[in-house]
Design a protein around this motif. Structure first.
Motif, PDB file in Angstrom:
ATOM      1  N   SER A 314      -9.603  27.784 100.991  1.00  0.00           N
ATOM      2  CA  SER A 314      -8.792  27.452 100.583  1.00  0.00           C
ATOM      3  C   SER A 314      -7.125  28.320  99.673  1.00  0.00           C
ATOM      4  CB  SER A 314      -9.063  25.715 100.179  1.00  0.00           C
ATOM      5  OG  SER A 314      -9.421  25.462 100.509  1.00  0.00           O
ATOM      6  N   ALA A 315      -8.498  29.537  99.194  1.00  0.00           N
ATOM      7  CA  ALA A 315      -7.866  30.563  98.622  1.00  0.00           C
ATOM      8  C   ALA A 315      -6.664  31.041  98.710  1.00  0.00           C
ATOM      9  CB  ALA A 315      -8.506  30.908  97.132  1.00  0.00           C
ATOM     10  N   ALA A 316      -5.387  31.024  99.072  1.00  0.00           N
ATOM     11  CA  ALA A 316      -4.321  32.758  99.768  1.00  0.00           C
ATOM     12  C   ALA A 316      -4.616  33.309  99.216  1.00  0.00           C
ATOM     13  CB  ALA A 316      -3.413  31.588 100.324  1.00  0.00           C
ATOM     14  N   PRO A 317      -4.430  34.385  99.972  1.00  0.00           N
ATOM     15  CA  PRO A 317      -3.912  35.535  98.872  1.00  0.00           C
ATOM     16  C   PRO A 317      -3.106  35.864  98.550  1.00  0.00           C
ATOM     17  CG  PRO A 317      -4.106  35.949 101.567  1.00  0.00           C
ATOM     18  CD  PRO A 317      -4.440  35.016 101.193  1.00  0.00           C
ATOM     19  N   SER A 318      -2.039  35.617  98.178  1.00  0.00           N
ATOM     20  CA  SER A 318      -1.245  34.978  97.292  1.00  0.00           C
ATOM     21  C   SER A 318      -1.361  34.138  95.655  1.00  0.00           C
ATOM     22  CB  SER A 318       0.529  34.730  97.466  1.00  0.00           C
ATOM     23  OG  SER A 318      -0.097  33.018  98.470  1.00  0.00           O
ATOM     24  N   LEU A 319      -2.480  33.182  95.787  1.00  0.00           N
ATOM     25  CA  LEU A 319      -2.536  32.361  95.306  1.00  0.00           C
ATOM     26  C   LEU A 319      -3.385  33.571  94.300  1.00  0.00           C
ATOM     27  CD1 LEU A 319      -3.161  29.619  93.525  1.00  0.00           C
ATOM     28  CD2 LEU A 319      -4.439  28.968  95.263  1.00  0.00           C
ATOM     29  N   ARG A 320      -4.653  33.896  95.041  1.00  0.00           N
ATOM     30  CA  ARG A 320      -5.377  34.746  94.788  1.00  0.00           C
ATOM     31  C   ARG A 320      -4.944  36.019  93.245  1.00  0.00           C
ATOM     32  NH1 ARG A 320      -9.810  36.712  99.505  1.00  0.00           N
ATOM     33  NH2 ARG A 320      -9.640  34.552 100.102  1.00  0.00           N
ATOM     34  N   SER A 321      -3.951  36.170  93.589  1.00  0.00           N
ATOM     35  CA  SER A 321      -2.776  37.604  93.135  1.00  0.00           C
ATOM     36  C   SER A 321      -2.533  37.006  92.289  1.00  0.00           C
ATOM     37  CB  SER A 321      -2.032  38.302  94.277  1.00  0.00           C
ATOM     38  OG  SER A 321      -2.536  38.427  95.441  1.00  0.00           O
ATOM     39  N   HIS A 322      -2.051  35.920  92.060  1.00  0.00           N
ATOM     40  CA  HIS A 322      -1.198  34.730  90.501  1.00  0.00           C
ATOM     41  C   HIS A 322      -2.194  34.308  89.973  1.00  0.00           C
ATOM     42  CE1 HIS A 322       1.067  32.779  89.470  1.00  0.00           C
ATOM     43  NE2 HIS A 322       0.803  30.783  88.686  1.00  0.00           N
ATOM     44  N   LEU A 323      -3.172  34.041  89.927  1.00  0.00           N
ATOM     45  CA  LEU A 323      -4.063  33.837  89.454  1.00  0.00           C
ATOM     46  C   LEU A 323      -4.616  34.840  88.235  1.00  0.00           C
ATOM     47  CD1 LEU A 323      -6.613  31.481  91.357  1.00  0.00           C
ATOM     48  CD2 LEU A 323      -5.234  30.695  89.466  1.00  0.00           C
ATOM     49  N   GLN A 324      -4.819  36.225  88.900  1.00  0.00           N
ATOM     50  CA  GLN A 324      -5.817  37.762  88.546  1.00  0.00           C
ATOM     51  C   GLN A 324      -4.590  38.617  88.170  1.00  0.00           C
ATOM     52  OE1 GLN A 324      -9.608  38.762  89.956  1.00  0.00           O
ATOM     53  NE2 GLN A 324      -8.603  38.243  91.904  1.00  0.00           N
ATOM     54  N   LEU A 325      -2.958  37.422  87.400  1.00  0.00           N
ATOM     55  CA  LEU A 325      -1.988  37.513  87.111  1.00  0.00           C
ATOM     56  C   LEU A 325      -2.269  38.597  86.112  1.00  0.00           C
ATOM     57  CD1 LEU A 325       1.424  38.601  88.135  1.00  0.00           C
ATOM     58  CD2 LEU A 325       1.908  36.785  86.498  1.00  0.00           C
ATOM     59  N   PHE A 326      -2.875  38.359  85.049  1.00  0.00           N
ATOM     60  CA  PHE A 326      -3.289  38.878  83.451  1.00  0.00           C
ATOM     61  C   PHE A 326      -4.690  39.007  83.320  1.00  0.00           C
ATOM     62  CE2 PHE A 326       0.787  36.253  82.851  1.00  0.00           C
ATOM     63  CZ  PHE A 326       1.868  37.147  83.269  1.00  0.00           C
ATOM     64  N   ALA A 327      -5.253  39.239  84.654  1.00  0.00           N
ATOM     65  CA  ALA A 327      -6.273  39.522  84.283  1.00  0.00           C
ATOM     66  C   ALA A 327      -7.485  39.827  83.002  1.00  0.00           C
ATOM     67  CB  ALA A 327      -7.101  39.768  85.602  1.00  0.00           C
ATOM     68  N   HIS A 328      -6.594  41.193  83.066  1.00  0.00           N
ATOM     69  CA  HIS A 328      -7.084  42.714  82.538  1.00  0.00           C
ATOM     70  C   HIS A 328      -6.258  42.625  81.116  1.00  0.00           C
ATOM     71  CE1 HIS A 328     -10.241  42.531  84.233  1.00  0.00           C
ATOM     72  NE2 HIS A 328      -9.894  42.348  85.852  1.00  0.00           N
ATOM     73  N   GLN A 329      -6.982  43.344  80.305  1.00  0.00           N
ATOM     74  CA  GLN A 329      -6.282  43.357  79.225  1.00  0.00           C
ATOM     75  C   GLN A 329      -4.963  44.427  79.110  1.00  0.00           C
ATOM     76  OE1 GLN A 329      -6.087  41.843  76.061  1.00  0.00           O
ATOM     77  NE2 GLN A 329      -4.008  42.778  75.783  1.00  0.00           N
ATOM     78  N   PRO A 330      -3.531  44.182  78.879  1.00  0.00           N
ATOM     79  CA  PRO A 330      -2.860  45.539  79.265  1.00  0.00           C
ATOM     80  C   PRO A 330      -2.333  46.873  78.807  1.00  0.00           C
ATOM     81  CG  PRO A 330      -1.928  43.873  78.263  1.00  0.00           C
ATOM     82  CD  PRO A 330      -3.294  43.281  78.926  1.00  0.00           C
ATOM     83  N   HIS A 331      -2.740  47.214  79.468  1.00  0.00           N
ATOM     84  CA  HIS A 331      -2.341  49.165  77.123  1.00  0.00           C
ATOM     85  C   HIS A 331      -0.684  48.703  76.884  1.00  0.00           C
ATOM     86  CE1 HIS A 331      -5.454  51.783  79.546  1.00  0.00           C
ATOM     87  NE2 HIS A 331      -5.222  51.056  80.396  1.00  0.00           N
ATOM     88  N   GLN A 332      -1.639  48.775  75.984  1.00  0.00           N
ATOM     89  CA  GLN A 332      -0.283  48.300  74.697  1.00  0.00           C
ATOM     90  C   GLN A 332       0.753  49.891  74.593  1.00  0.00           C
ATOM     91  OE1 GLN A 332       1.212  46.105  73.940  1.00  0.00           O
ATOM     92  NE2 GLN A 332      -0.818  44.962  74.705  1.00  0.00           N
ATOM     93  N   PRO A 333       1.574  49.851  74.765  1.00  0.00           N
ATOM     94  CA  PRO A 333       2.482  51.302  74.190  1.00  0.00           C
ATOM     95  C   PRO A 333       2.321  51.675  73.032  1.00  0.00           C
ATOM     96  CG  PRO A 333       4.045  49.527  74.808  1.00  0.00           C
ATOM     97  CD  PRO A 333       2.365  48.836  75.158  1.00  0.00           C
TER      98      PRO A 333
END
Length: 361
Positions: A314-333
């Protein structure tokens, strides 16, 4: 460019008399909390009436906790209702994908529309507004009538030049496109909530946030439960409001794991964690908002990567990508960033880790 809260409060107070009464319709704890933050920031005017959707226990518990803390001046709760209230001169809503909300967008004429955070759905909403596509959820299928309503609501919303009030880190390119399309983007950092007194945090070092992915049929139940069993240390488990009670019964039987049935959003319950504690979670909006709240306290909030064999059909690839959009802390400039270290053997997993900075089951 994005608007921060530094200028919002003064601007909101300056135009308060013009805006008059604001009406907010909320259907989730996060929406309710963000309406409180928007009112506190002056974005909704001097007086806001919040109408919670009836029949939602998590909303009732969140209202109770907010009342205990003391509501900002000028904000009040109306009785819960099954009917969406008539929009005021300022209208605040969270779920722009709701059929009720879309019907109101098409048929009513509020003076201003403010969209408050509704989790990662907020990002999808911004993408659809920019792409001029119908406002349809990422999951599920829609009939012709629903598609027509979603298209009409999207058109009406874009012509109203709404304000989106969010704590999510909207990607720079998307933020620029959103504002170029006439939508005002206002960022916040839970200023009101951070100023409120907090309860004592749980004693366990590791806090795990529950997930709705099992109940939604997106990941396999047994694989998730086995991961919880392998966390070889005391764990404070805070359930997701949509977890299946039968699953929670199995979680409660895991040795060394204590379930805290707080009911209120994790942002309210865990905002006073100590620097020697940590939060683990599968991909969720709470990861991002807790980072906003806890970064200054030095508390790591780490996302657990979902292995491929956890996902269901049931978890389409596009949905998986959307769910993990902010999974990891981005590097702050201009700020040093140390990636979170993989758990040591005996902590979260004794299996090899996939990437530095990511917590893998």
């Amino acid at each position: 460019m994005n608007v921060s809260l530094r200028g919002v409060e003064n601007e909101g107070r300056r135009h308060a008399a013009e805006q008059g009464q604001a009406v907010a319709w909320v259907e989730s704890p996060l929406q309710l909390l963000c309406v409180v933050e928007a009112h506190h920031a002056g974005l909704l005017g001097p007086a806001t009436t919040v109408v919670p959707r009836a029949g939602l226990p998590a909303l009732r518990l969140t209202r109770r906790e907010l009342k205990r803390l003391g509501l900002p001046e000028g904000l009040e709760f109306a009785e819960p209702s099954e009917r969406l209230p008539r929009p005021g001169r300022t209208w605040a809503v969270g779920d722009a994908f709701s059929g009720r909300v879309q019907l109101a967008l098409v048929t009513a004429v509020p003076g201003r529309t403010v969209l408050v955070d509704d989790g990662l759905a907020t990002i999808r909403l911004l993408e659809l507004l920019v792409a001029r596509r119908p406002l349809l959820r990422a999951r599920g299928t829609a009939g012709l009538g629903r598609k027509v309503l979603a298209a009409a609501a999207g058109l009406r919303l874009r012509t109203r030049r709404p304000t989106v009030f969010t704590a999510l880190p909207v990607p720079a390119g998307l933020a620029e496109a959103v504002e170029g399309a006439g939508t005002r983007l206002v960022r916040h950092d839970f200023a009101w909530l951070r100023a409120q007194p907090a309860d004592r945090p749980p004693p366990e070092r590791t806090v795990v946030l529950g997930t709705s992915l099992v109940r939604n049929g997106l990941i396999h139940r047994d694989r998730y439960l086995r991961w919880l069993e392998r966390i070889d240390e005391p764990v404070a488990y805070f359930p997701h409001r949509r977890e299946d009670p039968r699953d929670l019964d199995r979680v409660r039987r895991i040795a060394g794991l204590t379930v805290y049935d707080a009911g209120a959003p994790a942002e309210m319950t865990l905002r006073d964690l100590r620097p020697d504690q940590r939060v683990l979670s599968l991909p969720s909006t709470a990861v991002t908002s807790l980072r906003v709240l806890l970064s200054a306290r030095g508390v790591p909030v780490e996302t657990v990567d979902v292995p491929e064999d956890w996902w269901t059909a049931s978890a389409a690839p596009s949905l998986r990508s959307h769910l993990q959009l902010f999974a990891h802390q981005p590097h702050q400039p201009n700020q040093p960033h140390e990636p979170a270290q993989p758990p040591q053997a005996g902590e979260v997993s004794q299996e090899p880790q996939h990437d530095p900075g990511k917590v893998a089951p």
